[in-house]
Design a protein around this motif. Structure first.
Motif, mmCIF file in Angstrom:
data_model
loop_
_atom_site.group_PDB
_atom_site.id
_atom_site.type_symbol
_atom_site.label_atom_id
_atom_site.label_comp_id
_atom_site.label_asym_id
_atom_site.label_seq_id
_atom_site.Cartn_x
_atom_site.Cartn_y
_atom_site.Cartn_z
ATOM 1 N N SER A 143 61.063 -12.707 54.322
ATOM 2 C CA SER A 143 62.046 -12.349 53.304
ATOM 3 C C SER A 143 62.058 -13.316 52.131
ATOM 4 O O SER A 143 62.553 -12.968 51.066
ATOM 5 C CB SER A 143 63.441 -12.279 53.923
ATOM 6 O OG SER A 143 63.791 -13.536 54.455
ATOM 7 N N ALA A 144 61.527 -14.540 52.326
ATOM 8 C CA ALA A 144 61.558 -15.515 51.237
ATOM 9 C C ALA A 144 60.516 -16.601 51.469
ATOM 10 O O ALA A 144 60.079 -16.829 52.586
ATOM 11 C CB ALA A 144 62.946 -16.145 51.127
ATOM 12 N N VAL A 145 60.155 -17.265 50.368
ATOM 13 C CA VAL A 145 59.251 -18.409 50.406
ATOM 14 C C VAL A 145 59.946 -19.551 49.663
ATOM 15 O O VAL A 145 60.485 -19.353 48.574
ATOM 16 C CB VAL A 145 57.895 -18.086 49.741
ATOM 17 C CG1 VAL A 145 57.001 -19.312 49.720
ATOM 18 C CG2 VAL A 145 57.213 -16.933 50.448
ATOM 19 N N TYR A 146 59.938 -20.751 50.281
ATOM 20 C CA TYR A 146 60.617 -21.911 49.703
ATOM 21 C C TYR A 146 59.610 -23.034 49.523
ATOM 22 O O TYR A 146 58.672 -23.188 50.310
ATOM 23 C CB TYR A 146 61.734 -22.400 50.625
ATOM 24 C CG TYR A 146 62.684 -21.320 51.045
ATOM 25 C CD1 TYR A 146 63.740 -20.952 50.235
ATOM 26 C CD2 TYR A 146 62.525 -20.657 52.262
ATOM 27 C CE1 TYR A 146 64.622 -19.960 50.622
ATOM 28 C CE2 TYR A 146 63.394 -19.663 52.648
ATOM 29 C CZ TYR A 146 64.444 -19.315 51.826
ATOM 30 O OH TYR A 146 65.301 -18.330 52.194
ATOM 31 N N VAL A 147 59.820 -23.856 48.520
ATOM 32 C CA VAL A 147 59.023 -25.058 48.303
ATOM 33 C C VAL A 147 59.960 -26.253 48.457
ATOM 34 O O VAL A 147 61.119 -26.206 48.039
ATOM 35 C CB VAL A 147 58.328 -25.052 46.921
ATOM 36 C CG1 VAL A 147 59.329 -25.030 45.788
ATOM 37 C CG2 VAL A 147 57.379 -26.230 46.785
ATOM 38 N N VAL A 148 59.466 -27.308 49.115
ATOM 39 C CA VAL A 148 60.288 -28.499 49.324
ATOM 40 C C VAL A 148 60.102 -29.413 48.119
ATOM 41 O O VAL A 148 58.994 -29.862 47.835
ATOM 42 C CB VAL A 148 59.892 -29.225 50.627
ATOM 43 C CG1 VAL A 148 60.721 -30.478 50.804
ATOM 44 C CG2 VAL A 148 60.045 -28.301 51.819
ATOM 45 N N GLU A 149 61.206 -29.645 47.395
ATOM 46 C CA GLU A 149 61.205 -30.534 46.234
ATOM 47 C C GLU A 149 62.337 -31.527 46.404
ATOM 48 O O GLU A 149 63.505 -31.126 46.457
ATOM 49 C CB GLU A 149 61.388 -29.734 44.930
ATOM 50 C CG GLU A 149 60.232 -28.818 44.611
ATOM 51 C CD GLU A 149 60.495 -27.957 43.381
ATOM 52 O OE1 GLU A 149 61.673 -27.816 42.982
ATOM 53 O OE2 GLU A 149 59.530 -27.414 42.848
ATOM 54 N N ASN A 150 61.978 -32.818 46.511
ATOM 55 C CA ASN A 150 62.968 -33.886 46.689
ATOM 56 C C ASN A 150 63.843 -33.661 47.916
ATOM 57 O O ASN A 150 65.045 -33.889 47.894
ATOM 58 C CB ASN A 150 63.843 -34.052 45.443
ATOM 59 C CG ASN A 150 63.029 -34.377 44.216
ATOM 60 O OD1 ASN A 150 62.002 -35.055 44.306
ATOM 61 N ND2 ASN A 150 63.478 -33.882 43.072
ATOM 62 N N GLY A 151 63.250 -33.159 48.981
ATOM 63 C CA GLY A 151 63.984 -32.945 50.227
ATOM 64 C C GLY A 151 64.818 -31.675 50.259
ATOM 65 O O GLY A 151 65.508 -31.427 51.236
ATOM 66 N N GLU A 152 64.805 -30.881 49.219
ATOM 67 C CA GLU A 152 65.575 -29.639 49.178
ATOM 68 C C GLU A 152 64.640 -28.445 49.128
ATOM 69 O O GLU A 152 63.579 -28.500 48.512
ATOM 70 C CB GLU A 152 66.501 -29.614 47.959
ATOM 71 C CG GLU A 152 67.611 -30.618 48.019
ATOM 72 C CD GLU A 152 68.603 -30.425 46.880
ATOM 73 O OE1 GLU A 152 68.538 -29.381 46.193
ATOM 74 O OE2 GLU A 152 69.442 -31.313 46.692
ATOM 75 N N TYR A 153 65.078 -27.374 49.757
ATOM 76 C CA TYR A 153 64.292 -26.140 49.759
ATOM 77 C C TYR A 153 64.686 -25.298 48.550
ATOM 78 O O TYR A 153 65.833 -24.883 48.415
ATOM 79 C CB TYR A 153 64.526 -25.354 51.050
ATOM 80 C CG TYR A 153 63.907 -26.024 52.258
ATOM 81 C CD1 TYR A 153 62.598 -25.767 52.600
ATOM 82 C CD2 TYR A 153 64.638 -26.930 53.026
ATOM 83 C CE1 TYR A 153 62.017 -26.374 53.700
ATOM 84 C CE2 TYR A 153 64.070 -27.542 54.117
ATOM 85 C CZ TYR A 153 62.761 -27.267 54.448
ATOM 86 O OH TYR A 153 62.175 -27.877 55.525
ATOM 87 N N THR A 154 63.725 -25.057 47.691
ATOM 88 C CA THR A 154 63.957 -24.266 46.490
ATOM 89 C C THR A 154 63.232 -22.943 46.644
ATOM 90 O O THR A 154 62.051 -22.922 46.983
ATOM 91 C CB THR A 154 63.414 -25.001 45.248
ATOM 92 O OG1 THR A 154 63.980 -26.308 45.215
ATOM 93 C CG2 THR A 154 63.768 -24.261 43.981
ATOM 94 N N PRO A 155 63.909 -21.843 46.406
ATOM 95 C CA PRO A 155 63.236 -20.544 46.567
ATOM 96 C C PRO A 155 62.182 -20.329 45.494
ATOM 97 O O PRO A 155 62.413 -20.582 44.321
ATOM 98 C CB PRO A 155 64.368 -19.532 46.435
ATOM 99 C CG PRO A 155 65.439 -20.237 45.694
ATOM 100 C CD PRO A 155 65.305 -21.684 46.010
#
Length: 166
Positions: A143-155
């Motif tokens: 349903s979604a893909v996230y990238v880890v940036e600075n320890g946070e998951y960004t869609p």
């Protein structure tokens, strides 16, 4: 001066046939009968009342018990996909969004490695991948893909709306 006609002379010119008069009288009687019948039926109507004797199952005044609903369909939710299908989705997302992800070229042809981790993002289990120096999480139901940036998951698939965080 014109002579004034007598009563007999005045009604002599307006003669109707006897059949028309009888027909009109019958129609008038039927209409009056219909109105009277309607009024009698209207005032004599009594709404039906449900007796307790009619339904012996509900003789007590307890609350009705219902059986729990069971969905008989086999598939009612999105299925869980395999790691290879999640990897294929990540490859497509990288191909479509490489400029948004600040890559200089398309990284989808590079190696995408599954880290054997399952992380929870936004109450959804996700496969974790590493590709081109970044960590990605792909939801198990795709349903979604996230990238880890600075320890946070960004869609990635929501074009930066920042609705989902770790």
């Amino acid at each position: 001066p014109a002579p004034i006609p007598t009563q007999e002379e005045a009604f002599a010119g307006v003669q109707q046939s006897k059949g028309k008069k009888i027909f009109k009288l019958i129609i008038l009687i039927l209409l009056i009968w219909l109105v009277i019948y309607f009024l009698v039926m209207w005032f004599s109507y009594v709404a039906p009342i449900k007796d307790a004797e009619e339904n012996p199952e509900d003789s007590t005044s307890t609350a009705q018990e219902y059986e729990r609903y069971v969905n008989e369909h086999e598939i009612t939710t999105t299925k869980n996909y395999s790691v290879s299908e999640a990897k294929a989705l990540l490859k497509q997302v990288l191909h479509d969004n490489w400029r948004t992800l600040s890559y200089s070229s398309d990284p989808s042809s590079a190696a995408i490695n599954y880290t054997s981790n399952i992380v929870t993002v936004n109450n959804a289990d996700c496969y974790e991948f590493k590709a081109s120096g970044k960590t990605y999480a792909v939801a198990i139901n795709l349903s979604a893909v996230y990238v880890v940036e600075n320890g946070e998951y960004t869609p990635v698939t929501f074009h930066g709306t920042s609705l989902i965080t770790k």
